[in-house]
Design a protein around this motif. Sequence first.
Motif, mmCIF file in Angstrom:
data_model
loop_
_atom_site.group_PDB
_atom_site.id
_atom_site.type_symbol
_atom_site.label_atom_id
_atom_site.label_comp_id
_atom_site.label_asym_id
_atom_site.label_seq_id
_atom_site.Cartn_x
_atom_site.Cartn_y
_atom_site.Cartn_z
ATOM 1 N N GLY A 188 -15.007 3.367 -2.347
ATOM 2 C CA GLY A 188 -14.969 1.888 -2.652
ATOM 3 C C GLY A 188 -14.529 1.459 -3.661
ATOM 4 O O GLY A 188 -13.767 0.356 -3.870
ATOM 5 N N LYS A 189 -14.885 1.980 -4.900
ATOM 6 C CA LYS A 189 -14.246 1.695 -6.118
ATOM 7 C C LYS A 189 -12.817 1.767 -6.194
ATOM 8 O O LYS A 189 -12.110 0.985 -6.851
ATOM 9 N N LEU A 190 -12.313 2.804 -5.772
ATOM 10 C CA LEU A 190 -10.699 2.989 -5.678
ATOM 11 C C LEU A 190 -10.085 1.737 -4.793
ATOM 12 O O LEU A 190 -9.073 1.473 -5.368
ATOM 13 N N ARG A 191 -10.963 1.467 -3.667
ATOM 14 C CA ARG A 191 -10.076 0.372 -2.868
ATOM 15 C C ARG A 191 -10.187 -1.001 -3.785
ATOM 16 O O ARG A 191 -9.056 -1.609 -3.713
ATOM 17 N N ARG A 192 -11.225 -1.198 -4.480
ATOM 18 C CA ARG A 192 -11.084 -2.379 -5.539
ATOM 19 C C ARG A 192 -10.050 -2.125 -6.627
ATOM 20 O O ARG A 192 -9.377 -3.194 -6.839
ATOM 21 N N ALA A 193 -9.836 -1.017 -6.992
ATOM 22 C CA ALA A 193 -8.771 -0.807 -8.065
ATOM 23 C C ALA A 193 -7.463 -0.917 -7.342
ATOM 24 O O ALA A 193 -6.484 -1.663 -7.829
ATOM 25 N N ALA A 194 -7.185 -0.554 -6.056
ATOM 26 C CA ALA A 194 -5.883 -0.495 -5.495
ATOM 27 C C ALA A 194 -5.747 -2.172 -5.156
ATOM 28 O O ALA A 194 -4.456 -2.738 -5.489
ATOM 29 N N LYS A 195 -6.884 -3.059 -4.912
ATOM 30 C CA LYS A 195 -6.571 -4.581 -4.865
ATOM 31 C C LYS A 195 -6.130 -5.137 -6.168
ATOM 32 O O LYS A 195 -5.362 -6.032 -6.141
ATOM 33 N N ALA A 196 -6.923 -4.750 -7.126
ATOM 34 C CA ALA A 196 -6.533 -5.088 -8.482
ATOM 35 C C ALA A 196 -5.126 -4.885 -8.855
ATOM 36 O O ALA A 196 -4.398 -5.802 -9.532
ATOM 37 N N LEU A 197 -4.485 -3.982 -8.454
ATOM 38 C CA LEU A 197 -3.156 -3.519 -8.810
ATOM 39 C C LEU A 197 -2.255 -3.769 -8.082
ATOM 40 O O LEU A 197 -0.820 -3.266 -7.885
ATOM 41 N N ARG A 198 -2.360 -4.762 -7.007
ATOM 42 C CA ARG A 198 -1.560 -4.998 -5.756
ATOM 43 C C ARG A 198 -0.903 -3.935 -5.092
ATOM 44 O O ARG A 198 -0.105 -4.042 -4.601
ATOM 45 N N ILE A 199 -1.727 -2.991 -4.798
ATOM 46 C CA ILE A 199 -1.583 -1.844 -3.833
ATOM 47 C C ILE A 199 -1.938 -2.083 -2.395
ATOM 48 O O ILE A 199 -3.240 -2.096 -2.414
ATOM 49 N N ASP A 200 -1.059 -2.150 -1.630
ATOM 50 C CA ASP A 200 -1.636 -2.255 -0.126
ATOM 51 C C ASP A 200 -2.355 -1.105 0.391
ATOM 52 O O ASP A 200 -1.462 -0.094 0.462
ATOM 53 N N TRP A 201 -3.527 -1.164 0.773
ATOM 54 C CA TRP A 201 -4.172 0.008 1.421
ATOM 55 C C TRP A 201 -4.868 -0.457 2.446
ATOM 56 O O TRP A 201 -6.160 -0.856 2.459
ATOM 57 N N PRO A 202 -4.274 -0.559 3.517
ATOM 58 C CA PRO A 202 -5.021 -0.891 5.022
ATOM 59 C C PRO A 202 -6.113 -0.081 5.359
ATOM 60 O O PRO A 202 -6.123 1.260 4.871
ATOM 61 N N HIS A 203 -7.197 -0.613 5.894
ATOM 62 C CA HIS A 203 -8.310 0.148 6.003
ATOM 63 C C HIS A 203 -8.110 1.385 6.844
ATOM 64 O O HIS A 203 -8.829 2.366 6.858
ATOM 65 N N HIS A 204 -7.191 1.239 7.892
ATOM 66 C CA HIS A 204 -6.945 2.508 8.881
ATOM 67 C C HIS A 204 -6.287 3.783 7.871
ATOM 68 O O HIS A 204 -6.063 4.825 8.722
ATOM 69 N N VAL A 205 -5.717 3.362 6.911
ATOM 70 C CA VAL A 205 -4.893 4.532 6.165
ATOM 71 C C VAL A 205 -5.896 5.432 5.400
ATOM 72 O O VAL A 205 -6.475 4.940 4.625
ATOM 73 N N PRO A 206 -5.940 6.799 5.607
ATOM 74 C CA PRO A 206 -6.598 7.619 4.749
ATOM 75 C C PRO A 206 -6.239 7.527 3.303
ATOM 76 O O PRO A 206 -5.111 7.346 2.881
#
Length: 480
Positions: A276-294
């Motif tokens: 979950g923390k990595l998902r927040r970092a991805a959002k912060a860095l404008r990296i698209d990480w769809p929830h269905h993508v491992p």
Amino acid sequence: MPRRQMHMTGADGAALRAALRELRTELGVPSEFPAAVLAEAEHAAAHPRLPDLDSTDIPLFTIDPPSSVDLDQAMHLAKRSSGGYRVHYAIADVAAFVTPGGPLDAEAHRRVTTLYFPDGRVPLHPAVFSEDAASLLPDRTRPALLWRFDLDSDGRVETVDVRRALVRSRAKLDYDRVQKAIDTGAAEEPLALLADIGRLREALEQERGGISLNVPEQEVVEHDGTYSLAYRAPLPADGWNAQISLMTGMAAAELMLATGTGILRTLPNAPDGAVGKLRRAAKALRIDWPHHVPYAELVRSLDPHRPAHAAFLQECTALLRGAGYTVFTGGDRPDPAIHAAVAVPYTHCTAPLRRLVDRYTGELCVAAVAGAEPPPWAVAALDTLPREMAEGTRLANTVERESVDLVEAAVLKDRVGETFEATVIDVDDREPLVGTVHLEDPAVVGRVKSTTRPLPLGDRIRVRLAEADPGSAKILFAPA
């Protein structure tokens, strides 16, 4: 703060080197080898225990950084007439030089691992054999543990063999040279096959759910008494070479599991909170990480040359925390047995010149293939190896962490009060005024603290350097 591998290039950097020497003293890092250890090393280098099997006809080559002289691995790759591939992988035979229970052995158990500072390293073994008599240097006949893998056309391992042999490397290559030769088509077949086999092994890694992090290295460069930082993104050749080592570690784990005695490198699955923390970092860095993508699929899509992707890969190293060593004897199945990043049982066995445990796993594997009982000295050490490796790894991590902090503080010490463009890549859940920023120039990731309003996760902001003290190895930014 994310940790980065570093090395120094350029001029002497006397001030920084003096600070690093002080850091060695503060951490109690071993310095000179005792006289008894050096004496045994000299004798062992001149009188190693040599095997009967002569495999010096195999034209092996090594791939290492240009300055490396402690060469643990050498390889030769070929196509099989029946289809698929044959990989020969030679690992330096440290046990040919180290007598169990002797001064060299005791010192290796005290040091546990080679320590890497930006300005040099503190070796596990004396240079007389780790950088010479045991090192797989070109045009030198050396004792080795020679692995042989037969792979099918998809890169899957069909058969495994490992035994002691005399080997002789023909060439010392570096990653840039290898990449250029493969990219231009100038590589001869044994080297060109590294790309073919490496890509097949990467595909198998993806299939089983494993992941390799292409984390950029940080270079420290000195110019006229001042320092700068830059990232070096790994080349594809780095990853292909690593796949050969991973394949060997996986095979070694299976050999030991089959005999019921051994030691594995294990890593638990990451807790949900870490992802979950990595998902927040991805959002912060404008990296698209769809929830269905491992997670593993996302990481494979990243380009370490892009600053935002490089910062995210540094954050991903948090998922590797918790790695340890698991011993098993008497035929019992170890628990845990899996390394989550490799996604199968795995062990360390390919760097015995630089890591203590590899000498023992190599010995157990040679005995397993020969159908022999492992030597008592190897089995007797298993119970204490996890603790020793944990302590050695902890020191190595501290050396890396403190070195990064010291270098970044030294780089920025004359720029207190200046402002920089930065991205907020993390905010403390409990203290929203505190977080982490990623600077693109210089290549620094540092702590930021606001006094008025919560930090805007993911936003580009201007920050002012509030502190940079090499004495305390600390830097601190504040929103400008």
